[in-house]
Write a protein that holds these residues in place. Structure first.
Motif, PDB file in Angstrom:
ATOM      1  N   VAL A  22       0.834  -1.205   0.000  1.00  0.00           N
ATOM      2  CA  VAL A  22       0.000   0.000   0.000  1.00  0.00           C
ATOM      3  C   VAL A  22       0.866   1.252   0.000  1.00  0.00           C
ATOM      4  CG1 VAL A  22      -1.646   1.343   1.368  1.00  0.00           C
ATOM      5  CG2 VAL A  22      -1.996  -1.107   1.047  1.00  0.00           C
ATOM      6  N   SER A  23       1.982   1.218   0.717  1.00  0.00           N
ATOM      7  CA  SER A  23       2.858   2.396   0.738  1.00  0.00           C
ATOM      8  C   SER A  23       3.399   2.685  -0.662  1.00  0.00           C
ATOM      9  CB  SER A  23       4.009   2.192   1.726  1.00  0.00           C
ATOM     10  OG  SER A  23       4.828   1.100   1.332  1.00  0.00           O
ATOM     11  N   GLU A  24       3.695   1.633  -1.433  1.00  0.00           N
ATOM     12  CA  GLU A  24       4.173   1.839  -2.800  1.00  0.00           C
ATOM     13  C   GLU A  24       3.066   2.373  -3.696  1.00  0.00           C
ATOM     14  OE1 GLU A  24       6.030  -1.625  -4.367  1.00  0.00           O
ATOM     15  OE2 GLU A  24       7.646  -1.647  -2.881  1.00  0.00           O
ATOM     16  N   ILE A  25       1.830   1.980  -3.417  1.00  0.00           N
ATOM     17  CA  ILE A  25       0.701   2.522  -4.182  1.00  0.00           C
ATOM     18  C   ILE A  25       0.630   4.035  -4.007  1.00  0.00           C
ATOM     19  CG2 ILE A  25      -1.822   2.635  -4.307  1.00  0.00           C
ATOM     20  CD1 ILE A  25      -1.885  -0.350  -3.669  1.00  0.00           C
ATOM     21  N   PHE A  26       0.716   4.470  -2.748  1.00  0.00           N
ATOM     22  CA  PHE A  26       0.614   5.913  -2.508  1.00  0.00           C
ATOM     23  C   PHE A  26       1.853   6.648  -3.021  1.00  0.00           C
ATOM     24  CE2 PHE A  26      -2.572   4.468   0.588  1.00  0.00           C
ATOM     25  CZ  PHE A  26      -3.608   5.317   0.240  1.00  0.00           C
ATOM     26  N   GLU A  27       3.000   6.003  -2.961  1.00  0.00           N
ATOM     27  CA  GLU A  27       4.210   6.626  -3.507  1.00  0.00           C
ATOM     28  C   GLU A  27       4.098   6.795  -5.023  1.00  0.00           C
ATOM     29  OE1 GLU A  27       9.028   5.737  -3.815  1.00  0.00           O
ATOM     30  OE2 GLU A  27       7.759   4.545  -2.496  1.00  0.00           O
ATOM     31  N   ALA A  28       3.597   5.752  -5.694  1.00  0.00           N
ATOM     32  CA  ALA A  28       3.415   5.838  -7.145  1.00  0.00           C
ATOM     33  C   ALA A  28       2.340   6.842  -7.503  1.00  0.00           C
ATOM     34  CB  ALA A  28       3.060   4.457  -7.710  1.00  0.00           C
ATOM     35  N   LEU A  29       1.292   6.931  -6.666  1.00  0.00           N
ATOM     36  CA  LEU A  29       0.227   7.902  -6.915  1.00  0.00           C
ATOM     37  C   LEU A  29       0.764   9.320  -6.794  1.00  0.00           C
ATOM     38  CD1 LEU A  29      -2.787   7.757  -7.575  1.00  0.00           C
ATOM     39  CD2 LEU A  29      -3.270   7.959  -5.137  1.00  0.00           C
ATOM     40  N   ALA A  30       1.601   9.555  -5.794  1.00  0.00           N
ATOM     41  CA  ALA A  30       2.220  10.876  -5.649  1.00  0.00           C
ATOM     42  C   ALA A  30       3.104  11.183  -6.849  1.00  0.00           C
ATOM     43  CB  ALA A  30       3.037  10.925  -4.357  1.00  0.00           C
ATOM     44  N   HIS A  31       3.854  10.165  -7.325  1.00  0.00           N
ATOM     45  CA  HIS A  31       4.677  10.351  -8.514  1.00  0.00           C
ATOM     46  C   HIS A  31       3.806  10.692  -9.712  1.00  0.00           C
ATOM     47  CE1 HIS A  31       8.051   9.630 -11.298  1.00  0.00           C
ATOM     48  NE2 HIS A  31       7.143   9.052 -12.063  1.00  0.00           N
ATOM     49  N   SER A  32       2.652  10.039  -9.797  1.00  0.00           N
ATOM     50  CA  SER A  32       1.743  10.297 -10.912  1.00  0.00           C
ATOM     51  C   SER A  32       1.252  11.739 -10.892  1.00  0.00           C
ATOM     52  CB  SER A  32       0.551   9.341 -10.833  1.00  0.00           C
ATOM     53  OG  SER A  32      -0.445   9.685 -11.770  1.00  0.00           O
ATOM     54  N   PHE A  33       0.842  12.225  -9.707  1.00  0.00           N
ATOM     55  CA  PHE A  33       0.363  13.600  -9.594  1.00  0.00           C
ATOM     56  C   PHE A  33       1.471  14.594  -9.934  1.00  0.00           C
ATOM     57  CE2 PHE A  33      -2.941  12.047  -6.368  1.00  0.00           C
ATOM     58  CZ  PHE A  33      -3.899  11.923  -7.365  1.00  0.00           C
ATOM     59  N   ARG A  34       2.656  14.289  -9.448  1.00  0.00           N
ATOM     60  CA  ARG A  34       3.777  15.184  -9.721  1.00  0.00           C
ATOM     61  C   ARG A  34       4.086  15.210 -11.214  1.00  0.00           C
ATOM     62  NH1 ARG A  34      10.026  14.189  -7.920  1.00  0.00           N
ATOM     63  NH2 ARG A  34      10.837  16.239  -8.418  1.00  0.00           N
ATOM     64  N   HIS A  35       4.047  14.029 -11.827  1.00  0.00           N
ATOM     65  CA  HIS A  35       4.315  13.950 -13.268  1.00  0.00           C
ATOM     66  C   HIS A  35       3.262  14.724 -14.040  1.00  0.00           C
ATOM     67  CE1 HIS A  35       4.606  12.205 -17.304  1.00  0.00           C
ATOM     68  NE2 HIS A  35       5.858  11.924 -17.001  1.00  0.00           N
ATOM     69  N   ALA A  36       1.994  14.579 -13.652  1.00  0.00           N
ATOM     70  CA  ALA A  36       0.913  15.272 -14.360  1.00  0.00           C
ATOM     71  C   ALA A  36       1.041  16.785 -14.215  1.00  0.00           C
ATOM     72  CB  ALA A  36      -0.442  14.804 -13.836  1.00  0.00           C
ATOM     73  N   ALA A  37       1.440  17.228 -13.018  1.00  0.00           N
ATOM     74  CA  ALA A  37       1.557  18.667 -12.792  1.00  0.00           C
ATOM     75  C   ALA A  37       2.730  19.269 -13.539  1.00  0.00           C
ATOM     76  CB  ALA A  37       1.709  18.946 -11.294  1.00  0.00           C
ATOM     77  N   TRP A  38       3.766  18.485 -13.766  1.00  0.00           N
ATOM     78  CA  TRP A  38       5.001  19.006 -14.353  1.00  0.00           C
ATOM     79  C   TRP A  38       5.172  18.653 -15.825  1.00  0.00           C
ATOM     80  CZ3 TRP A  38       9.684  18.455 -10.475  1.00  0.00           C
ATOM     81  CH2 TRP A  38       9.517  19.394  -9.450  1.00  0.00           C
ATOM     82  N   HIS A  39       4.208  17.966 -16.412  1.00  0.00           N
ATOM     83  CA  HIS A  39       4.366  17.530 -17.794  1.00  0.00           C
ATOM     84  C   HIS A  39       3.165  17.909 -18.644  1.00  0.00           C
ATOM     85  CE1 HIS A  39       7.509  15.202 -15.846  1.00  0.00           C
ATOM     86  NE2 HIS A  39       8.041  14.996 -17.039  1.00  0.00           N
ATOM     87  N   ASP A  40       3.441  18.142 -19.903  1.00  0.00           N
ATOM     88  CA  ASP A  40       2.424  18.514 -20.883  1.00  0.00           C
ATOM     89  C   ASP A  40       1.582  17.291 -21.242  1.00  0.00           C
ATOM     90  OD1 ASP A  40       1.159  20.082 -22.983  1.00  0.00           O
ATOM     91  OD2 ASP A  40       2.399  18.920 -24.368  1.00  0.00           O
ATOM     92  N   ASP A  41       0.263  17.437 -21.200  1.00  0.00           N
ATOM     93  CA  ASP A  41      -0.630  16.315 -21.478  1.00  0.00           C
ATOM     94  C   ASP A  41      -0.450  15.771 -22.890  1.00  0.00           C
ATOM     95  OD1 ASP A  41      -1.718  16.396 -18.978  1.00  0.00           O
ATOM     96  OD2 ASP A  41      -3.456  17.589 -19.545  1.00  0.00           O
ATOM     97  N   LEU A  42      -0.207  16.665 -23.843  1.00  0.00           N
ATOM     98  CA  LEU A  42      -0.188  16.253 -25.243  1.00  0.00           C
ATOM     99  C   LEU A  42       1.122  15.563 -25.617  1.00  0.00           C
ATOM    100  CD1 LEU A  42      -1.615  16.283 -28.005  1.00  0.00           C
ATOM    101  CD2 LEU A  42      -0.555  18.517 -28.423  1.00  0.00           C
ATOM    102  N   THR A  43       2.248  16.208 -25.349  1.00  0.00           N
ATOM    103  CA  THR A  43       3.538  15.700 -25.814  1.00  0.00           C
ATOM    104  C   THR A  43       4.271  14.852 -24.786  1.00  0.00           C
ATOM    105  OG1 THR A  43       4.737  17.660 -25.040  1.00  0.00           O
ATOM    106  CG2 THR A  43       3.795  17.744 -27.270  1.00  0.00           C
ATOM    107  N   GLY A  44       3.875  14.954 -23.519  1.00  0.00           N
ATOM    108  CA  GLY A  44       4.590  14.248 -22.470  1.00  0.00           C
ATOM    109  C   GLY A  44       5.861  14.944 -22.024  1.00  0.00           C
ATOM    110  N   LEU A  45       6.212  16.074 -22.635  1.00  0.00           N
ATOM    111  CA  LEU A  45       7.407  16.817 -22.247  1.00  0.00           C
ATOM    112  C   LEU A  45       7.165  17.581 -20.955  1.00  0.00           C
ATOM    113  CD1 LEU A  45       8.472  18.424 -25.660  1.00  0.00           C
ATOM    114  CD2 LEU A  45       9.461  16.404 -24.575  1.00  0.00           C
ATOM    115  N   PRO A  46       8.227  17.904 -20.207  1.00  0.00           N
ATOM    116  CA  PRO A  46       8.062  18.841 -19.097  1.00  0.00           C
ATOM    117  C   PRO A  46       7.407  20.130 -19.591  1.00  0.00           C
ATOM    118  CG  PRO A  46      10.226  17.832 -19.008  1.00  0.00           C
ATOM    119  CD  PRO A  46       9.602  17.387 -20.304  1.00  0.00           C
ATOM    120  N   ASN A  47       6.614  20.755 -18.714  1.00  0.00           N
ATOM    121  CA  ASN A  47       5.874  21.945 -19.118  1.00  0.00           C
ATOM    122  C   ASN A  47       6.475  23.208 -18.510  1.00  0.00           C
ATOM    123  OD1 ASN A  47       5.099  21.822 -16.437  1.00  0.00           O
ATOM    124  ND2 ASN A  47       3.040  21.073 -16.876  1.00  0.00           N
ATOM    125  N   ARG A  48       5.795  24.313 -18.699  1.00  0.00           N
ATOM    126  CA  ARG A  48       6.300  25.594 -18.205  1.00  0.00           C
ATOM    127  C   ARG A  48       6.425  25.596 -16.681  1.00  0.00           C
ATOM    128  NH1 ARG A  48       6.424  30.787 -20.447  1.00  0.00           N
ATOM    129  NH2 ARG A  48       5.213  30.124 -22.256  1.00  0.00           N
TER     130      ARG A  48
END
Length: 603
Positions: free
Chosen positions: A141-167
């Motif tokens: 379960v701890s890895e689930i929440f760690e991966a979920l946090a990584h997912s949120f961080r990735h979504a916030a820092w990356h462009d939805d369309l290209t997958g590149l880091p965003n502004r």
């Protein structure tokens, strides 16, 4: 974050951009034991393998239940240390928990987290059992929440369309990258795709998105693992290059230039584009006390790119210095505009429109106004292209639409039945959301369609005509006026007028400027009025500044006029003070008409 951690994080983002999708990667293989297996045997398995966190117990012919190391140790320790003796003759099946959860492969992290949090508090953070095709697995379960946090961080820092880091990534991580880099060996490329708008207008947004995705992929391939490729928005990208000399930075820029020139295939079309790249070395720029190093570097590279555009595009351009750079203001606008929505400096003002038949102000035009603390007053023609290219135009348009509808409804409640005109662009039509967005805003503020006019300006793609027609017809059915803005420019044509169901024709100020001094311009305007009326359209003139113009516009049959002579853009409160008088009173609009009549008598 040190350099090693930075590179590790970037590699992880490249290898597992969709790690957050499901729990599949988090599962660890575990053995299966029969339910009648003695507890001592299971305990021995855990002692033999310290990494083993759980076993799957076959509880019946079709059911597997997770028995964790923690649960076994709890039973064997027991109260007062007698647990091992008390449980010596028990079996694994007799230790199984009452609360049983089984996960399936493909389950999202969000679903798994909800299951974990839905369990009783005493077992909430226990491992989960996942039944995969190749056998049972345990999921932490701890890895689930760690991966979920990584997912949120990735979504916030990356462009939805290209997958590149965003502004946002660039703003938050870029300064740290520069801080640990040697200025003599740090470069930034500011990349703008040439002719991208033409692809969008001609082939549609799907083709435009495909181009952006493909260019993002090519850009990554042109860079090293330690370099950062960022999509700023729209068709603008940045490459931040660390530990590189000027000659190698220019080679990277040339590779990017060549990659952009390779045709990009979309369906049956091979789309030809190019790029203009501004190159700036960190050592060449003077730091600004008010701006951070990243902002100054971006402005410098942006100015270089704009200079390259002016010199013919499709090139790598350097700036020797910022002094005398004619594009310094535009580069600063592009950087400052990002915060305009958040800091409240971008507002809506209203320009009165005079109805030449009633001599009254019966409608107004919504105009965006930007007062920036550093730049001062910035005109819409300066910042709207920036907003469109950076991808900010859509959220701005929705916010302004909501504000305009709210203001129109408030005016109507106060007895001012002004129809408010709001300018949009063909891309909103092409996206298919214009009519739905407008009707939603009207409903939200309990405003009927008569309170709004949507003006469309810019270039129409012939392939979008049928779609645009359906959207405009839907708006007309809702009672909303629809106007063609900027008629008389290169984008306003008879073909567009005939194809789309407009109700108003708004003539560009360029055709109004000299109608009182040029017989040719007056004749052209007269022909436009006749054409508009023949098609059942009202005709409005823009940019009236002199009383003789107003007189001639009335003589030529023009229906409405706006411009400095009537009144410039003003706040909602000032508009009410100046044009909200009782109909029996002269009012400012009536006084303007009287001035026009006086000029007519003098002439």
């Amino acid at each position: 974050m040190d350099r090693a951690s930075h590179l590790k994080d970037r590699r992880a983002n490249r290898r597992f951009p969709a790690m957050a999708a499901t729990i599949d990667r988090l599962g660890t293989d575990i053995p299966t034991v029969p339910a009648d297996t003695p507890v001592g045997t299971v305990d021995g398995m855990f002692r033999m393998d310290p990494a083993l966190r759980a076993v799957a117990v076959q509880d019946g012919p079709r059911q597997l239940v997770l028995l964790t190391r923690r649960l076994v140790e709890t039973h064997l320790s027991g109260r007062l240390g007698y647990g091992r003796a008390l449980n010596a003759r028990r079996t694994a099946g007799q230790l199984l928990p009452e609360y049983r959860v089984v996960c399936r492969p493909g389950m999202s992290l969000d679903e798994a987290a909800k299951i974990a949090l839905g369990r009783p508090e005493e077992v909430r953070y226990d491992d989960l059992l996942m039944l995969a095709s190749d056998g049972p697995k345990v999921v932490s379960v701890s890895e689930i929440f760690e991966a979920l946090a990584h997912s949120f961080r990735h979504a916030a820092w990356h462009d939805d369309l290209t997958g590149l880091p965003n502004r946002r990534w660039l703003d938050e991580e870029g300064p740290a990258v520069l801080a640990r880099s040697n200025p003599d060996r740090t470069a930034l490329l500011y990349i703008d795709l040439d002719h991208f708008k033409a692809v969008n207008d001609t082939h549609g947004h799907d083709a435009g998105n495909a181009v952006l995705v493909e260019f993002g992929r090519r850009l990554r391939e042109c860079l090293r693992i330690e370099d950062a490729a960022v999509r700023l928005g729209g068709d603008e990208f940045v490459a931040l290059l660390a530990d590189i000399d000027e000659a190698d930075a220019e080679k990277v820029a040339e590779r990017v230039l060549e990659a952009a020139q390779e045709p990009m295939v979309h369906g049956e079309h091979a789309l030809a584009l190019s790029a203009t790249i501004g190159l700036a070395m960190a050592r060449d720029i003077a730091w600004d006390e008010e701006l951070g190093p990243l902002d100054v570097l971006l402005r410098h590279a942006d100015g270089a790119m704009l200079t390259g555009k002016q010199l013919g595009k499709q090139r790598v351009q350097r700036l020797d210095g910022q002094a005398g750079n004619p594009f310094a203001r535009l580069a600063q606008i592009r950087r400052r505009f990002l915060g305009a929505l958040e800091d409240g400096t971008l507002t809506v003002r209203y320009e009165p429109i005079l109805d030449l038949a009633s001599h009254r102000c019966t409608s107004v035009q919504a105009v965006l106004h930007w007062d920036d603390p550093e730049l001062g007053s910035v005109e819409p023609h300066e910042f709207l292209p920036v907003a469109e290219r950076s991808g900010q135009l859509a959220p701005i348009a929705l916010r302004i639409l909501d504000e305009v509808c709210a203001q129109a409804a408030a005016w109507r409640r106060d007895g001012h039945a002004w129809r408010v005109g709001l300018r949009t662009v063909p891309t909103w039509l092409a996206g298919g959301q214009l009519a739905a967005d407008v009707k939603a805003a009207l409903a939200a503020h309990e405003l009927d369609g008569e309170g709004l006019r949507i003006d469309v300006g810019g270039r129409f793609a012939l392939s979008d005509m049928a779609h645009a027609k359906a959207q405009l017809a839907e708006l007309r059915d809702a009672g909303v006026d629809v106007g063609l803005d900027g008629y008389g420019s290169e984008h306003g044509t008879i073909a567009v007028l005939r194809a789309l169901p407009f109700t108003m024709l708004k003539v560009t100020s360029d055709l109004v400027a000299h109608i009182d001094s040029s017989h040719a311009d007056a004749a052209i305007f007269s022909g436009i009025v006749n054409t508009g009326h023949a098609l059942g359209l009202r005709v409005m003139a823009s940019g009236a500044t002199r009383a003789p113009q107003l007189r001639l516009l009335r003589e030529l049959g023009c229906d409405a006029v706006r411009g400095e002579l009537i009144g410039g853009p003003m706040s909602a409160e000032e508009l009410v003070r100046r044009f909200g008088s009782d109909p029996s009173e002269p009012g400012q609009a009536r006084q303007v008409c009287l001035a026009g009549e006086a000029a007519s008598n003098v002439s």
